[in-house]
Write a protein that holds these residues in place. Structure first.
Motif, short mmCIF file in Angstrom:
data_model
loop_
_atom_site.label_atom_id
_atom_site.label_comp_id
_atom_site.label_asym_id
_atom_site.label_seq_id
_atom_site.Cartn_x
_atom_site.Cartn_y
_atom_site.Cartn_z
N ARG A 8 0.55 -1.40 -0.26
CA ARG A 8 0.13 -0.01 0.42
C ARG A 8 0.92 1.64 0.28
NH1 ARG A 8 -5.28 -0.61 4.37
NH2 ARG A 8 -5.94 -2.51 3.18
N ASN A 9 2.02 1.05 0.95
CA ASN A 9 2.86 2.45 0.69
C ASN A 9 3.24 2.60 0.02
OD1 ASN A 9 2.59 3.30 2.88
ND2 ASN A 9 4.34 1.27 4.50
N LYS A 10 3.87 1.97 -1.70
CA LYS A 10 4.52 1.84 -2.18
C LYS A 10 3.03 2.19 -3.71
CE LYS A 10 8.13 -1.52 -2.14
NZ LYS A 10 8.39 -3.44 -2.57
N ALA A 11 1.89 1.65 -3.17
CA ALA A 11 0.94 1.51 -3.88
C ALA A 11 0.57 3.42 -3.72
CB ALA A 11 0.10 1.49 -4.31
N VAL A 12 0.99 4.02 -2.74
CA VAL A 12 0.01 5.22 -2.73
C VAL A 12 1.63 6.68 -3.26
CG1 VAL A 12 0.46 7.19 -0.74
CG2 VAL A 12 -1.20 4.85 -0.92
N LYS A 13 2.85 6.25 -2.58
CA LYS A 13 3.66 6.83 -3.40
C LYS A 13 3.40 6.84 -5.24
CE LYS A 13 7.19 5.66 0.00
NZ LYS A 13 8.42 5.43 0.21
N LYS A 14 3.40 5.88 -5.69
CA LYS A 14 3.50 5.69 -7.02
C LYS A 14 2.40 6.51 -8.02
CE LYS A 14 3.21 2.53 -10.93
NZ LYS A 14 3.26 0.90 -11.34
N ILE A 15 1.45 6.39 -6.70
CA ILE A 15 -0.14 7.58 -7.42
C ILE A 15 -0.14 8.82 -7.17
CG2 ILE A 15 -2.46 8.10 -6.74
CD1 ILE A 15 -2.95 5.33 -6.18
N LYS A 16 0.98 9.18 -6.49
CA LYS A 16 1.25 10.34 -5.43
C LYS A 16 1.91 11.02 -7.25
CE LYS A 16 1.14 10.87 -0.81
NZ LYS A 16 1.99 11.37 -0.03
N LYS A 17 3.04 10.36 -7.37
CA LYS A 17 3.78 10.66 -8.53
C LYS A 17 3.23 11.11 -10.48
CE LYS A 17 8.95 8.38 -9.97
NZ LYS A 17 9.62 8.01 -10.55
N MET A 18 2.62 9.58 -10.20
CA MET A 18 1.88 9.93 -12.14
C MET A 18 0.71 11.28 -11.13
SD MET A 18 0.85 5.89 -11.99
CE MET A 18 0.40 5.83 -13.32
N ILE A 19 0.17 11.66 -10.44
CA ILE A 19 -0.73 13.11 -10.73
C ILE A 19 0.14 13.95 -10.35
CG2 ILE A 19 -1.80 14.19 -9.17
CD1 ILE A 19 -3.14 11.55 -7.62
N LYS A 20 1.55 13.87 -9.99
CA LYS A 20 1.62 15.14 -10.24
C LYS A 20 2.67 15.11 -11.56
CE LYS A 20 5.62 17.30 -7.83
NZ LYS A 20 7.84 16.65 -7.02
N LYS A 21 2.98 14.23 -12.31
CA LYS A 21 3.17 14.08 -13.27
C LYS A 21 1.92 14.43 -14.26
CE LYS A 21 7.58 11.63 -12.64
NZ LYS A 21 8.33 10.75 -13.40
N GLY A 22 0.97 14.29 -14.15
CA GLY A 22 -0.04 14.84 -15.01
C GLY A 22 -0.41 13.70 -15.96
N GLU A 23 0.28 12.21 -15.20
CA GLU A 23 0.00 11.21 -15.63
C GLU A 23 -1.65 10.07 -15.71
OE1 GLU A 23 2.81 8.03 -15.01
OE2 GLU A 23 4.47 9.30 -16.16
N LEU A 24 -2.10 10.72 -14.07
CA LEU A 24 -3.54 10.41 -14.15
C LEU A 24 -4.51 11.24 -14.05
CD1 LEU A 24 -2.61 8.44 -10.77
CD2 LEU A 24 -3.44 7.73 -12.92
#
Length: 741
Positions: A554-570
């Protein structure tokens, strides 16, 4: 009277109790715990009452003499004493052969120790005297220090003594040291040490001893000259020596032994079968002894046929001289056997025996006996059975048996001089029947309790091939390993509810059993300590998942989601559901203090739905975990830390943890050790499993009709979900679909 399950019911109405609410409603009694200094002062404080109790405790004869009924008991004690005395004479002569000393010194063990035990012992029915296993253990030391072939050990006290005198000195020294060990343990109140010798270990050990005794008597039965061996594999060397000389067998010794064994076994079978009709058992050993003495004297077996006989009784009683030998195993075994026999008769006749006082009694008896060159004393099962079965009520029967032995020593011993030693060997072998037949318990143990079976077989084989002292050590080691194995790897299980009751059982053992939805009940059937805390934490995975693994994912997933939102990929989109079908509680995750960092994340993640970008996190299909601590008797510091870490792992993946049936003293220890904090609170403790289950049902009620309709609506929106994702795919963007109220 058996109750009919179909008609018997009980109903109890009470509040739902957690440990906190129970303590609020029921005040506890305050008890001041004594300090070590308080116990020390109390122990050494002397009052008239304590002095009186100490005197009665140290001299149990005072207690039972007060209630002694001359009219009802004296005649029984006289009959029992005479019968036991005759058996004690024969067994004293026979068991001394096992110790590799002159036969007459075995009689001293049936006299001197009995006198001391009469005053100090707490058992009223055991017959004190020589015991074959102790005699054999003494014999191993005797032959090691004074071997049949070669010079004796370099001991100053041996100077100027013949080989027989040296052996008597070793035997007496060993007996004295056995007494010192037993007396010391009794004064230090460590009688509990015998509890570490289980029935299984004693059974395997005594069976091995019986094999040693049987082999050691072959030289007397066959009339051979076999040197004494000691140490590991001594039984193999003895058998090798016997079979090497088998062609030199004395036919008169062999025939005498066979006749005696067949006759004694037959009459003993008659005694067992008709014991309710016989006033006293037929003293067949005594009868055969008289007959054998007469035949041996008439035909002069000793000179005409080379039969080894008992010979002349010594006419002096010399005092003991000290020497250093191993005695601790003999002290333990002697006391363990005597205490086990005494306990059987105390239960049968409803009186109390004191283990520590028994140690003092046997210690003093062996010190007194060792001073007069007696063999180490314990109790023989067959002799005690004679004393009890012939009506003996108290140790007056034992005192009378000692008087019979004294008469033989000082008066009529010369009549036994022609007695063939082959008869004594035959009597010893016949009395091994009970111990040798213990081998039939092995198949039963293998089927019912394999660790106990391993202890039995391991102890028996080690004692046979390595010697009795090393065999006992191996047996204790195996027993310790089984205790460690059982404690370190307990049978943890997941429980389920018997429908319509407050009864919870292992879900694997029953067919019609109800497992509450979203709840796992885990039972820990042993104390939790440093050796099994890791096993316990590993077994917790039986609930269906590894909380630490899920937390990390879960920790890894949250970090990945944050990174994708920041880059505009989501791209975040919302799908609004009807008000009637979705509750606010379900749309919002419970806001708990978790290590997962949700800051700067504009969404709440539903971990039970499909995540974008092929992010995989195993689902958690429970919301509550109940730990049954009803069998947990203690926690150490290592286990406390491990338990705290395990609980936090579950709490951090949104699984509520409850502990039930916990001992109040364990809860108090948890408080003192700062176990509770912002995440783990005292409110997680409940009195019973059912209390916790009712609380969970209030916190997580089963699905209502509207909620089931809501699940249907969710299914209808799957098509919309597909369309949203299709749009994202066309515009080449990854999306998170959020359902909100």
């Amino acid at each position: 009277k058996m109750l009919r399950p179909s008609t018997q019911r009980y109903s109890v109405t009470r509040p739902l109790y957690s440990e906190d609410t129970f303590e609020d409603e029921h005040a506890k009694v305050y008890r001041k715990h004594k300090r070590l200094l308080d116990h020390f002062i109390q122990y050494f404080t002397c009052t008239s009452e304590r002095a009186k109790n100490a005197a009665v405790s140290l001299l149990p004869i005072i207690g039972w003499m007060k209630i002694y009924s001359i009219k009802d008991w004296l005649l029984n004690d006289i009959v029992s004493g005479v019968s036991t005395g005759l058996v004690a004479v024969l067994q004293g002569l026979a068991f001394s052969l096992l110790a590799s000393i002159s036969t007459w010194y075995g009689l001293y063990a049936a006299f001197f120790p009995v006198i001391m035990y009469f005053f100090l012992g707490t058992s009223r029915h055991i017959s004190v005297g020589s015991f074959p296993i102790l005699s054999l253990m003494v014999g191993a030391v005797v032959t090691r220090l004074v071997p049949d072939e070669g010079p004796p050990a370099n001991i100053t006290a041996f100077e100027g003594l013949t080989k027989d005198e040296q052996r008597i000195l070793v035997s007496a020294s060993l007996t004295f040291l056995v007494g010192l060990f037993q007396l010391g343990m009794g004064l230090l109140q460590v009688g509990f040490i015998v509890m570490y010798l289980s029935d299984t270990l004693i059974s395997g050990f005594t069976t091995a001893a019986a094999v040693h005794i049987l082999v050691s008597q072959l030289k007397f039965v066959l009339g051979l000259t076999v040197p004494g061996f000691s140490g590991p594999l001594s039984i193999i060397y003895t058998l090798e020596s016997v079979f090497t000389q088998i062609t030199s067998t004395n036919i008169h010794d062999l025939v005498t032994s066979i006749v005696v064994m067949v006759t004694v076994l037959g009459v003993k079978e008659i005694n067992d079968r008709f014991k309710s009709k016989l006033p006293v058992p037929i003293p067949i050993e005594v009868i055969m002894t008289v007959i054998a003495c007469g035949v041996s004297y008439a035909f002069n077996f000793s000179e005409n046929h080379g039969v080894d006989v008992v010979g002349k009784i010594p006419n002096t009683l010399q005092l003991f001289q000290m020497t250093a030998v191993e005695a601790f195993p003999i002290a333990i075994v002697g006391f363990a056997v005597a205490f086990a026999v005494a306990k059987v008769y105390s239960v049968k006749h409803d009186y109390i025996i004191d283990g520590n006082q028994e140690l003092i009694a046997f210690g003093a008896s062996n010190i007194f006996g060792g001073a007069f060159k007696s063999l180490a004393a314990s109790t023989a099962l067959s002799r005690s059975a004679v004393q009890e079965s012939t009506g003996g009520k108290t140790q007056i029967a034992g005192l009378l048996s000692a008087i019979i032995v004294l008469v033989v020593i000082l008066g009529i011993g010369f009549l036994l001089e022609p007695l063939p030693k082959s008869l004594l060997g035959a009597v010893v072998i016949v009395n091994l029947k009970g111990m040798l037949m213990q081998v039939v318990t092995v198949p039963y143990l293998w089927k019912k309790d394999r660790p106990d079976c391993i202890v039995w077989v391991g102890t028996c084989l080690a004692a046979i091939f390595l010697g009795l002292d090393l065999g006992l050590a191996v047996g204790l080691g195996l027993e310790l390993l089984t205790v460690v194995f059982r404690a370190q790897f307990p049978r943890c299980c997941v429980l389920a509810n018997i429908s319509g009751t407050d009864i919870y059982r292992d879900r694997k053992d029953y067919v019609n059993i109800y497992e509450p939805e979203g709840v796992k009940i885990f039972r820990i059937p042993s104390p939790i300590f440093f050796a099994n805390i890791d096993f316990f934490r590993d077994k917790l995975k039986d609930v269906g998942f590894n909380p630490l693994r899920i937390l990390r994912k879960r920790n890894k997933a949250v970090k990945k989601i944050k990174k994708m939102i920041k880059k505009g990929e989501l791209t975040l989109t919302s799908v609004r559901l009807p008000n009637k079908c979705y509750s606010e509680e379900e749309s919002n995750m419970e806001d708990l203090d978790k290590p997962t960092d949700y800051s700067d994340l504009p969404i709440q993640v539903n971990w039970n739905t499909e995540l974008p970008a092929n992010i995989r996190v195993p689902p958690v299909n429970i919301h509550s975990l109940i730990l049954d601590f009803s069998a947990v008797s203690f926690l150490d510091i290592s286990a406390l830390k491990g338990l705290k870490a395990a609980l936090k792992e579950f709490l951090r993946v949104n699984v509520d943890v409850y502990i039930v049936g916990c001992d109040p003293y364990i809860i108090e220890k948890l408080r003192n050790c700062k176990f509770f904090d912002d995440e783990i609170k005292t409110s997680i403790f409940f009195l019973t499993i059912h209390d916790a289950m009712l609380f969970i049902h209030e916190s997580h009620p089963p699905n209502t009709v509207s909620e089931k309709v809501n699940e249907t609506v969710w299914s209808l929106y799957k098509l919309d979900l597909f369309i949203q994702r299709l749009i994202c795919f066309i515009y080449k963007k990854k999306c998170i679909i959020i359902y909100v109220h």
